[in-house]
Design a protein around this motif. Structure first.
Motif, short mmCIF file in Angstrom:
data_model
loop_
_atom_site.label_atom_id
_atom_site.label_comp_id
_atom_site.label_asym_id
_atom_site.label_seq_id
_atom_site.Cartn_x
_atom_site.Cartn_y
_atom_site.Cartn_z
N VAL A 47 0.86 -1.18 0.00
CA VAL A 47 0.00 0.00 0.00
C VAL A 47 0.90 1.23 0.00
O VAL A 47 1.89 1.29 0.72
N GLU A 48 0.56 2.21 -0.82
CA GLU A 48 1.31 3.46 -0.81
C GLU A 48 1.28 4.04 0.60
O GLU A 48 0.21 4.15 1.21
N THR A 49 2.45 4.38 1.12
CA THR A 49 2.57 4.84 2.50
C THR A 49 3.35 6.14 2.54
O THR A 49 4.34 6.30 1.85
N VAL A 50 2.88 7.06 3.38
CA VAL A 50 3.60 8.30 3.66
C VAL A 50 3.85 8.34 5.15
O VAL A 50 2.92 8.21 5.95
N VAL A 51 5.12 8.47 5.52
CA VAL A 51 5.48 8.62 6.93
C VAL A 51 5.80 10.08 7.18
O VAL A 51 6.33 10.77 6.32
N TYR A 52 5.42 10.56 8.37
CA TYR A 52 5.68 11.97 8.67
C TYR A 52 6.03 12.15 10.14
O TYR A 52 5.76 11.29 10.98
N CYS A 53 6.67 13.29 10.41
CA CYS A 53 7.04 13.70 11.76
C CYS A 53 6.99 15.22 11.80
O CYS A 53 6.36 15.84 10.95
N LYS A 54 7.67 15.83 12.73
CA LYS A 54 7.63 17.29 12.85
C LYS A 54 8.44 17.98 11.76
O LYS A 54 7.97 18.90 11.11
N SER A 55 9.68 17.52 11.54
CA SER A 55 10.56 18.23 10.60
C SER A 55 11.07 17.38 9.44
O SER A 55 11.74 17.89 8.56
N GLY A 56 10.76 16.08 9.44
CA GLY A 56 11.19 15.21 8.36
C GLY A 56 12.38 14.34 8.67
O GLY A 56 12.70 13.44 7.89
#
Length: 101
Positions: A47-56
């Motif tokens: 599955v296409e996934t995007v991970v994220y946080c505060k600044s990358g």
């Protein structure tokens, strides 16, 4: 007949710690970076996934860990994190979490 939307089109994974996760949300599930190796089974391979946080920074580390486990090409890191998203004027699209969620 098969349902057109049987699996999510895009999976979001927030790799911030719980206290950071409770401030601004893009959505998806919260798997803190330090817990990711033990919780990789919660991510959906293929599955296409995007991970994220505060600044990358943490999401880039998560990207490498997920890609090593499930293969490259299906996971992306949100460049610049939520900070860049807010700087681009997208603050109104973020949700503020209520304490206790």
């Amino acid at each position: 007949m098969t349902a057109l939307w049987s699996e999510p089109a895009l999976q979001l994974i927030d790799v911030r710690d719980g206290h950071d996760h409770l401030t601004l949300l893009l959505g998806g599930i919260n798997i803190p970076l330090r817990e990711l190796p033990q919780r990789l089974a919660e991510t959906v391979a293929g599955v296409e996934t995007v991970v994220y946080c505060k600044s990358g920074v943490r999401s880039l580390k998560a990207l490498h860990a997920i890609s090593a486990a499930v293969g490259e090409g299906r996971c992306r890191s949100l460049t610049g994190g939520i900070d860049a998203y807010v700087a681009a004027g997208c603050l109104e699209r973020l949700r503020c979490a209520e304490v206790g969620q």
